[in-house]
Design a protein around this motif. Structure first.
Motif, PDB file in Angstrom:
ATOM      1  N   UNK A  89       0.845  -1.191   0.000  1.00 43.62           N
ATOM      2  CA  UNK A  89       0.000   0.000   0.000  1.00 43.62           C
ATOM      3  C   UNK A  89       0.881   1.242   0.000  1.00 43.62           C
ATOM      4  N   UNK A  90       0.560   2.231  -0.843  1.00 50.20           N
ATOM      5  CA  UNK A  90       1.308   3.476  -0.873  1.00 50.20           C
ATOM      6  C   UNK A  90       0.882   4.329   0.316  1.00 50.20           C
ATOM      7  N   UNK A  91       1.842   4.652   1.189  1.00 51.89           N
ATOM      8  CA  UNK A  91       1.526   5.455   2.371  1.00 51.89           C
ATOM      9  C   UNK A  91       2.255   6.804   2.356  1.00 51.89           C
ATOM     10  N   UNK A  92       2.999   7.056   1.292  1.00 52.63           N
ATOM     11  CA  UNK A  92       3.688   8.346   1.198  1.00 52.63           C
ATOM     12  C   UNK A  92       4.383   8.500  -0.136  1.00 52.63           C
ATOM     13  N   UNK A 113       7.824  18.455  -3.039  1.00 53.69           N
ATOM     14  CA  UNK A 113       6.513  18.198  -2.432  1.00 53.69           C
ATOM     15  C   UNK A 113       6.539  16.835  -1.774  1.00 53.69           C
ATOM     16  N   UNK A 114       5.852  16.719  -0.639  1.00 56.33           N
ATOM     17  CA  UNK A 114       5.756  15.439   0.043  1.00 56.33           C
ATOM     18  C   UNK A 114       4.393  15.287   0.680  1.00 56.33           C
ATOM     19  N   UNK A 115       3.750  14.147   0.442  1.00 54.90           N
ATOM     20  CA  UNK A 115       2.414  13.891   0.994  1.00 54.90           C
ATOM     21  C   UNK A 115       2.394  12.490   1.577  1.00 54.90           C
ATOM     22  N   UNK A 116       1.714  12.366   2.715  1.00 53.58           N
ATOM     23  CA  UNK A 116       1.741  11.106   3.441  1.00 53.58           C
ATOM     24  C   UNK A 116       0.366  10.780   3.999  1.00 53.58           C
ATOM     25  N   UNK A 117       0.109   9.501   4.145  1.00 53.51           N
ATOM     26  CA  UNK A 117      -1.173   9.026   4.662  1.00 53.51           C
ATOM     27  C   UNK A 117      -1.203   9.239   6.171  1.00 53.51           C
ATOM     28  N   UNK A 118      -2.109  10.119   6.622  1.00 50.37           N
ATOM     29  CA  UNK A 118      -2.196  10.419   8.050  1.00 50.37           C
ATOM     30  C   UNK A 118      -2.526   9.166   8.856  1.00 50.37           C
ATOM     31  N   UNK A 119      -3.269   8.245   8.251  1.00 52.35           N
ATOM     32  CA  UNK A 119      -3.637   7.019   8.963  1.00 52.35           C
ATOM     33  C   UNK A 119      -2.436   6.109   9.198  1.00 52.35           C
TER      34      UNK A 119
END
Length: 340
Positions: free
Chosen positions: A233-236, A251-257
């Motif tokens: 699963x992609x988490x970031x 840019x960086x984005x990550x799954x808060x969960x």
């Protein structure tokens, strides 16, 4: 055809035939960034149809300078802003000298449109005393001077807590790799949209998927997308631009969960490790919009806050629109209070 502004300044638009001369001005200039290059110009114009590339070669006195310049059109072209960078990234003349900055501001302060001139933390800038129509502001980024070896980064920069986290989560199966699967970019963008939905107020500027696609399609070896996975699963995900010895955390984005898996920590360690191994001299973590927790996170990797200038000039029509918007906001506020 070039344009002579006064006896000491000449503006020459960058035509396809002049791109090589433009890029030559960037060569060997330590303050030049990826956002000054013609490659970035192609990314921007492909991603944002309302952007017109007006980059030019500026002759100030006896020296020539490369200047990225973009015109952003809104409201059917009624509102325009000349940007020294887009979207809201580093710009300014290269070589970066006080004389060149003065020439650029003189060129734009008489234009009817608005102007936004953003410098960069690697170059010199002149004070704003010669730019009465511009308002001087300040932005900040975080810079990490990269050590010569990964071992030195681990022993001298990373805290013991981060080293332990990286080892523990790697053993757990959290993996950081360069994007390799067809859906990686879409998964990265989904994380971005998910983050935007958590904001209390809608952001003033939402990047389209075409922006990130253009970076991947036209950035070549200067653009890297790192993907963090756990159990397939992609988490970031993190986009990095690398050019002229500088790696930029685009840019960086990550799954808060999945925050307990610290995907942002593992991604940063891998990015910095790769940058060191490939001979980069600086890791630039880019501005943080003044968000204290974000700045603290960047500083936890050893980066140091560095200011750079921002000059802004609002054209007459832009000022009228701003005043009208402010008046409308006050009327709505008063109407809301009277209706309680």
């Amino acid at each position: 055809m070039g344009m002579t502004v006064d006896e000491t300044m000449h503006i020459e638009p960058v035509s396809p035939a002049r791109e090589e001369a433009y890029e030559a001005l960037l060569a060997n200039a330590p303050e030049a960034t990826f956002y000054h290059t013609r490659r970035w110009a192609r990314i921007v114009t492909r991603a944002f149809p309302r952007i017109v590339d007006r980059s030019c070669i500026v002759t100030a006195g006896e020296q020539r300078h490369a200047l990225p310049l973009y015109v952003w059109r809104r409201a059917g072209g009624l509102l325009t802003t000349a940007h020294s960078s887009f979207p809201f990234l580093y710009g300014g003349p290269i070589p970066s000298t006080p004389a060149a900055w003065r020439a650029v501001r003189r060129h734009l302060q008489h234009a009817g449109s608005s102007a936004l001139l953003i410098g960069n933390p690697f170059g010199a800038c002149a004070p704003a005393t010669d730019a009465p129509r511009f308002t001087l502001g300040e932005e900040h980024t975080h810079l990490l001077a990269l050590p010569e070896t990964v071992e030195a980064f681990w022993s001298d920069v990373l805290t013991s807590r981060k080293r332990n986290d990286i080892r523990r989560l790697t053993r757990k199966g959290v993996d950081v790799q360069l994007a390799s699967q067809p859906g990686d970019l879409d998964a990265f963008y989904d994380l971005y949209l998910k983050r935007m939905r958590t904001w209390e107020k809608r952001p003033g500027f939402v990047y389209p998927l075409t922006f990130y696609r253009a970076m991947r399609e036209h950035g070549g070896d200067a653009v890297r997308l790192y993907i963090v996975r756990f159990e397939d699963r992609v988490i970031g995900g993190t986009l990095v631009c690398r050019w002229n010895g500088i790696a930029h955390y685009q840019a960086g984005y990550f799954d808060h969960d999945a925050r307990n898996l610290r995907p942002n920590v593992l991604a940063q360690e891998r990015i910095i490790r790769d940058a060191i191994e490939d001979g980069c001299r600086i890791y630039d973590m880019l501005p943080s919009a003044g968000i204290a927790p974000v700045e603290a996170f960047k500083e936890s990797f050893g980066s140091v806050k560095k200011p750079f200038p921002r000059w802004q000039r609002r054209g007459m029509l832009q000022r009228i629109v701003n005043r009208a918007g402010a008046s409308l906001g006050r009327l709505r506020g008063a109407s809301g209070r009277s209706g309680r």
